[in-house]
Design a protein around this motif. Sequence first.
Motif, PDB file in Angstrom:
ATOM      1  N   MET A  64      36.672  44.797  25.189  1.00  0.00           N
ATOM      2  CA  MET A  64      36.856  44.969  26.670  1.00  0.00           C
ATOM      3  C   MET A  64      38.168  44.850  26.458  1.00  0.00           C
ATOM      4  SD  MET A  64      34.617  45.403  30.099  1.00  0.00           S
ATOM      5  CE  MET A  64      34.101  43.383  30.011  1.00  0.00           C
ATOM      6  N   LEU A  65      38.231  42.642  26.599  1.00  0.00           N
ATOM      7  CA  LEU A  65      39.362  42.673  27.597  1.00  0.00           C
ATOM      8  C   LEU A  65      40.984  43.503  26.637  1.00  0.00           C
ATOM      9  CD1 LEU A  65      38.192  39.235  28.066  1.00  0.00           C
ATOM     10  CD2 LEU A  65      38.757  40.682  29.588  1.00  0.00           C
ATOM     11  N   ALA A  66      40.490  43.570  24.957  1.00  0.00           N
ATOM     12  CA  ALA A  66      41.562  44.517  24.415  1.00  0.00           C
ATOM     13  C   ALA A  66      42.195  45.406  25.397  1.00  0.00           C
ATOM     14  CB  ALA A  66      40.949  44.409  23.324  1.00  0.00           C
ATOM     15  N   ARG A  67      41.320  46.835  25.140  1.00  0.00           N
ATOM     16  CA  ARG A  67      40.808  47.452  25.996  1.00  0.00           C
ATOM     17  C   ARG A  67      41.133  47.565  27.707  1.00  0.00           C
ATOM     18  NH1 ARG A  67      36.287  52.025  25.517  1.00  0.00           N
ATOM     19  NH2 ARG A  67      37.730  54.254  26.589  1.00  0.00           N
ATOM     20  N   HIS A  68      41.416  46.878  28.041  1.00  0.00           N
ATOM     21  CA  HIS A  68      41.534  47.137  28.868  1.00  0.00           C
ATOM     22  C   HIS A  68      42.752  45.681  29.805  1.00  0.00           C
ATOM     23  CE1 HIS A  68      38.443  50.025  30.380  1.00  0.00           C
ATOM     24  NE2 HIS A  68      37.734  49.474  30.004  1.00  0.00           N
ATOM     25  N   LYS A  69      43.973  45.653  29.597  1.00  0.00           N
ATOM     26  CA  LYS A  69      44.389  45.001  29.225  1.00  0.00           C
ATOM     27  C   LYS A  69      44.832  43.891  30.931  1.00  0.00           C
ATOM     28  CE  LYS A  69      46.620  45.755  25.440  1.00  0.00           C
ATOM     29  NZ  LYS A  69      46.106  44.995  24.219  1.00  0.00           N
ATOM     30  N   ASN A  70      44.281  45.561  31.661  1.00  0.00           N
ATOM     31  CA  ASN A  70      44.756  44.819  33.822  1.00  0.00           C
ATOM     32  C   ASN A  70      43.935  43.623  34.067  1.00  0.00           C
ATOM     33  OD1 ASN A  70      43.635  47.175  33.182  1.00  0.00           O
ATOM     34  ND2 ASN A  70      43.732  48.132  34.831  1.00  0.00           N
ATOM     35  N   LEU A  71      42.997  43.261  33.273  1.00  0.00           N
ATOM     36  CA  LEU A  71      41.964  42.643  33.712  1.00  0.00           C
ATOM     37  C   LEU A  71      42.275  40.795  33.324  1.00  0.00           C
ATOM     38  CD1 LEU A  71      38.091  43.575  32.659  1.00  0.00           C
ATOM     39  CD2 LEU A  71      38.987  43.188  34.279  1.00  0.00           C
ATOM     40  N   ARG A  72      42.485  40.249  33.921  1.00  0.00           N
ATOM     41  CA  ARG A  72      43.068  38.735  34.126  1.00  0.00           C
ATOM     42  C   ARG A  72      42.306  38.117  34.220  1.00  0.00           C
ATOM     43  NH1 ARG A  72      46.942  40.279  32.012  1.00  0.00           N
ATOM     44  NH2 ARG A  72      48.644  42.265  32.816  1.00  0.00           N
ATOM     45  N   ALA A  73      42.552  36.773  33.818  1.00  0.00           N
ATOM     46  CA  ALA A  73      41.454  35.903  34.414  1.00  0.00           C
ATOM     47  C   ALA A  73      41.552  35.190  35.390  1.00  0.00           C
ATOM     48  CB  ALA A  73      41.798  34.755  33.316  1.00  0.00           C
ATOM     49  N   VAL A  74      40.605  34.872  36.049  1.00  0.00           N
ATOM     50  CA  VAL A  74      40.506  34.681  37.529  1.00  0.00           C
ATOM     51  C   VAL A  74      40.228  32.675  37.088  1.00  0.00           C
ATOM     52  CG1 VAL A  74      39.106  33.905  39.554  1.00  0.00           C
ATOM     53  CG2 VAL A  74      39.192  36.695  38.613  1.00  0.00           C
ATOM     54  N   THR A  75      41.402  31.942  38.039  1.00  0.00           N
ATOM     55  CA  THR A  75      40.912  30.865  37.802  1.00  0.00           C
ATOM     56  C   THR A  75      41.301  30.143  39.149  1.00  0.00           C
ATOM     57  OG1 THR A  75      43.823  30.684  37.647  1.00  0.00           O
ATOM     58  CG2 THR A  75      42.545  30.661  35.545  1.00  0.00           C
ATOM     59  N   ASP A  76      41.000  30.771  40.013  1.00  0.00           N
ATOM     60  CA  ASP A  76      40.978  31.097  41.509  1.00  0.00           C
ATOM     61  C   ASP A  76      40.807  31.728  42.187  1.00  0.00           C
ATOM     62  OD1 ASP A  76      41.800  29.654  44.254  1.00  0.00           O
ATOM     63  OD2 ASP A  76      43.903  29.498  43.942  1.00  0.00           O
ATOM     64  N   LEU A  77      39.501  31.202  42.495  1.00  0.00           N
ATOM     65  CA  LEU A  77      39.072  32.710  43.370  1.00  0.00           C
ATOM     66  C   LEU A  77      39.130  33.445  44.628  1.00  0.00           C
ATOM     67  CD1 LEU A  77      36.300  34.678  43.045  1.00  0.00           C
ATOM     68  CD2 LEU A  77      34.975  33.310  43.753  1.00  0.00           C
ATOM     69  N   SER A  78      39.915  32.403  45.575  1.00  0.00           N
ATOM     70  CA  SER A  78      39.942  32.609  46.864  1.00  0.00           C
ATOM     71  C   SER A  78      41.192  33.114  46.767  1.00  0.00           C
ATOM     72  CB  SER A  78      40.839  30.892  47.613  1.00  0.00           C
ATOM     73  OG  SER A  78      41.344  30.414  46.934  1.00  0.00           O
ATOM     74  N   ALA A  79      42.218  33.388  45.407  1.00  0.00           N
ATOM     75  CA  ALA A  79      43.211  34.253  45.945  1.00  0.00           C
ATOM     76  C   ALA A  79      42.534  36.146  45.378  1.00  0.00           C
ATOM     77  CB  ALA A  79      44.037  34.104  43.636  1.00  0.00           C
ATOM     78  N   TRP A  80      41.491  36.426  45.171  1.00  0.00           N
ATOM     79  CA  TRP A  80      40.921  37.402  45.842  1.00  0.00           C
ATOM     80  C   TRP A  80      40.544  37.850  46.633  1.00  0.00           C
ATOM     81  CZ3 TRP A  80      42.597  40.906  41.171  1.00  0.00           C
ATOM     82  CH2 TRP A  80      42.785  40.258  39.984  1.00  0.00           C
ATOM     83  N   ASP A  81      40.280  36.774  47.787  1.00  0.00           N
ATOM     84  CA  ASP A  81      39.817  37.188  49.228  1.00  0.00           C
ATOM     85  C   ASP A  81      40.409  38.319  49.766  1.00  0.00           C
ATOM     86  OD1 ASP A  81      38.567  37.182  51.512  1.00  0.00           O
ATOM     87  OD2 ASP A  81      39.543  34.965  51.886  1.00  0.00           O
ATOM     88  N   GLY A  82      39.950  39.296  49.865  1.00  0.00           N
ATOM     89  CA  GLY A  82      40.097  40.799  50.245  1.00  0.00           C
ATOM     90  C   GLY A  82      41.150  41.687  49.717  1.00  0.00           C
ATOM     91  N   VAL A  83      40.238  41.462  48.409  1.00  0.00           N
ATOM     92  CA  VAL A  83      40.874  42.438  46.967  1.00  0.00           C
ATOM     93  C   VAL A  83      40.016  43.251  46.832  1.00  0.00           C
ATOM     94  CG1 VAL A  83      42.557  42.475  44.810  1.00  0.00           C
ATOM     95  CG2 VAL A  83      43.020  40.443  46.426  1.00  0.00           C
ATOM     96  N   GLU A  84      40.406  44.552  46.687  1.00  0.00           N
ATOM     97  CA  GLU A  84      39.443  45.656  45.779  1.00  0.00           C
ATOM     98  C   GLU A  84      39.854  45.525  44.463  1.00  0.00           C
ATOM     99  OE1 GLU A  84      38.690  50.408  47.060  1.00  0.00           O
ATOM    100  OE2 GLU A  84      40.079  49.594  48.044  1.00  0.00           O
ATOM    101  N   GLY A  85      38.543  45.690  43.717  1.00  0.00           N
ATOM    102  CA  GLY A  85      38.461  45.881  42.519  1.00  0.00           C
ATOM    103  C   GLY A  85      37.587  45.587  41.264  1.00  0.00           C
ATOM    104  N   VAL A  86      37.659  45.694  40.249  1.00  0.00           N
ATOM    105  CA  VAL A  86      36.786  45.659  39.156  1.00  0.00           C
ATOM    106  C   VAL A  86      36.896  44.280  39.071  1.00  0.00           C
ATOM    107  CG1 VAL A  86      36.552  47.903  39.140  1.00  0.00           C
ATOM    108  CG2 VAL A  86      37.827  46.679  37.856  1.00  0.00           C
ATOM    109  N   PHE A  87      35.568  43.519  38.334  1.00  0.00           N
ATOM    110  CA  PHE A  87      35.335  41.896  38.442  1.00  0.00           C
ATOM    111  C   PHE A  87      34.767  42.129  37.178  1.00  0.00           C
ATOM    112  CE2 PHE A  87      32.818  41.878  41.710  1.00  0.00           C
ATOM    113  CZ  PHE A  87      31.921  41.907  41.647  1.00  0.00           C
ATOM    114  N   VAL A  88      34.816  41.516  36.257  1.00  0.00           N
ATOM    115  CA  VAL A  88      33.277  40.727  35.096  1.00  0.00           C
ATOM    116  C   VAL A  88      33.173  39.647  34.876  1.00  0.00           C
ATOM    117  CG1 VAL A  88      33.283  40.747  32.409  1.00  0.00           C
ATOM    118  CG2 VAL A  88      34.542  42.469  33.264  1.00  0.00           C
TER     119      VAL A  88
END
Length: 111
Positions: free
Chosen positions: A1-25
């Motif tokens: 799935m990661l190869a197919r969706h190259k825009n998925l990035r590893a989350v190393t700091d969850l606070s960086a995703w505060d208020g961000v709309e998107g998808v997560f795995v």
Amino acid sequence: MLARHKNLRAVTDLSAWDGVEGVFVMVLDRYKQVYIGQALDIRSCVKRHWSGTKQSDRLIFPDKPSSVLPIYSFRALDTSRIFAAFLGSIVPGRWRTPASLTPGKLVGLAG
């Protein structure tokens, strides 16, 4: 799935995703499970999953043979990895997952 969706990035700091709309795995390697979600606020949604509870009669649904534990059954330390993508970085109609990987559902991984 990661190869197919190259825009998925590893989350190393969850606070960086505060208020961000998107998808997560959320990947639960130890349990060979993956959870795909969509959220208006990725950080808050992930944290709600880690702290949520279900009544014990709701843990087995619809019946024992086909039941899957809800993501609320797992906690932060059960989550091995998280990947996320900004909703703006996903081309409408291009976010496709295999039929077995439905957003909002915990799914077993082969292996």
